[in-house]
Design an enzyme around this catalytic site. Structure first.
Site, short mmCIF file in Angstrom:
data_model
loop_
_atom_site.label_atom_id
_atom_site.label_comp_id
_atom_site.label_asym_id
_atom_site.label_seq_id
_atom_site.Cartn_x
_atom_site.Cartn_y
_atom_site.Cartn_z
N THR A 213 0.82 -1.22 0.00
CA THR A 213 0.00 0.00 0.00
C THR A 213 0.85 1.26 0.00
O THR A 213 0.49 2.27 -0.62
CB THR A 213 -0.93 -0.01 1.23
OG1 THR A 213 -1.89 -1.04 1.04
CG2 THR A 213 -1.66 1.30 1.43
N SER B 86 1.97 -7.77 -0.76
CA SER B 86 2.77 -8.71 0.04
C SER B 86 2.14 -10.09 0.13
O SER B 86 2.82 -11.06 0.46
CB SER B 86 3.06 -8.13 1.42
OG SER B 86 1.90 -8.08 2.21
C1 SIN Z 1 -0.91 -3.12 2.79
O1 SIN Z 1 0.21 -2.84 2.39
O2 SIN Z 1 -1.38 -2.52 3.79
C2 SIN Z 1 -1.80 -4.15 2.19
C3 SIN Z 1 -1.32 -4.72 0.92
C4 SIN Z 1 -0.06 -5.51 1.04
O3 SIN Z 1 0.21 -6.12 2.06
O4 SIN Z 1 0.68 -5.54 0.03
#
Ligand code: SIN
Length: 333
Positions: free
Chosen positions: A16, A63
């Site tokens: 994010t 991720s």
């Molecule tokens: C985030 O980064 O808060 C959610 C998406 C991810 O883990 O890539």
């Protein structure tokens, strides 16, 4: 003579923090991973007066898409970067969904006393109250600070410095999502100053026995979740999969249904190691009866979450599958 500024290397992986939503109010539903490490550090005004920064983009993914091979590649790269005497520390920008897993893996495998700090964001950096830029600034300042040496890998989110061993994501939306239910908040960053209050005791980084340099893959370990009405189908599927280990996400103190234990205990031939973890986010899983694990051939998970137990078991299996060795690893780390 002017003092040389500390050099921090930023390794970006996506998440994010690297996303660009279509409007400043779009705090959910964005998907595009658009910002590079260079874009992210450019969003911190004046940081170049405190730290010399270099950046690299190792992945650009959510991720949840990361694989074991990515963890190995990241760990090997971070260790390599830290061998450079000019580098003071590394910051890894990462999606929050699996940040605790990557942090724990690096904590067990990076061979250095130098700081490694993971950070990310719960909101895209360009939306109202985006948390990414401040999280990144705090992580960079912590990685540049000599006090951070020997503290193991940490997550820096929402001003806190959290030990990789203990940190977990506890809310799907709150910026204060990362917590350590059993202790492990080591310090904080406030007003650009890094403050520590505690230090980790369990082995990590330079003192870990796990060496993944030159390793191309990790042993396959599956997680099987248990619940009321849980049958043995998922366990049987794991047992038949050829995996080297199974983590059972048990209830309470890692309690497993009787049929589940019987199926594992009586499984014919050579079987994967089994760690008994718990779905409960805090506490400790021990063999309180003194014989239950020995009878079933299981290893008590000692308080690691199922996802962290999986990583620890994978690394332990690169050394030995002996049950006594595995029990020792889970109680020491
Ligand atoms: C985030 O980064 O808060 C959610 C998406 C991810 O883990 O890539």
């Amino acid at each position: 003579m002017t003092q040389k500024l500390p050099h921090v290397h930023v390794v970006s992986t996506g998440g994010t923090i690297a996303s660009r939503p279509v409007s400043p109010t779009q705090t959910t539903g964005y998907s595009q991973i658009a910002l590079t490490g260079d874009d992210l550090v450019a969003g911190i005004p004046g940081i170049e007066q405190q730290v010399r920064l270099s950046t690299e983009q190792i992945f650009s993914v959510a991720s949840s898409a990361l694989k074991d091979a990515d963890l190995l590649r990241l760990s090997q790269r971070v260790s390599e970067v830290l061998e450079d005497p000019d580098v003071e520390g590394v910051v890894v920008t990462h999606g929050t969904d699996t940040m605790e897993e990557t942090a724990f893996f690096l904590n067990l495998t990076v061979r250095s006393e130098k700081p490694v700090i993971l950070t990310g964001a719960m909101r895209p950096s360009t939306v109202l109250s985006g948390d990414g830029p401040l999280n990144l600034m705090n992580a960079i300042l912590a990685a540049a600070d000599p006090q951070s040496r020997g503290m193991g890998v940490m997550v820096c989110m929402n001003d806190h410095l959290l030990a990789a061993r203990d940190v977990m994501k506890t809310s799907t939306y709150k910026v204060e999502t990362f917590r350590c239910p059993e202790g492990g908040c080591l310090g904080f960053v406030m007003g650009g100053m890094v403050h520590y209050r505690y230090a980790p005791l369990c082995p990590h980084t330079a003192h870990s026995e796990f060496d993944v340099r030159g390793l191309a893959e990790l042993p396959q370990v599956e997680v099987v979740y248990t619940h009321i009405g849980c049958g043995t189908e998922m366990l049987r599927a794991a047992l038949k999969s050829g995996c080297r280990g199974i983590v059972a996400a048990g209830t309470g103190n890692g309690s497993l249904p009787p049929e589940f234990c019987k199926t594992y205990r009586e499984w014919p031939g050579e079987k994967p190691a089994m760690v008994r973890a718990s779905r409960v986010p805090g506490g400790f899983v021990g063999d309180y009866s003194g014989k239950r694990d020995a009878e079933n051939g299981t290893v008590p998970g000692c308080g690691f979450s199922p996802q962290k137990s999986r990583l620890l078991l994978q690394l332990a299996l690169t050394v030995s599958s002996d049950r006594d060795y595995l029990c020792g690893v889970f109680s020491r780390y």
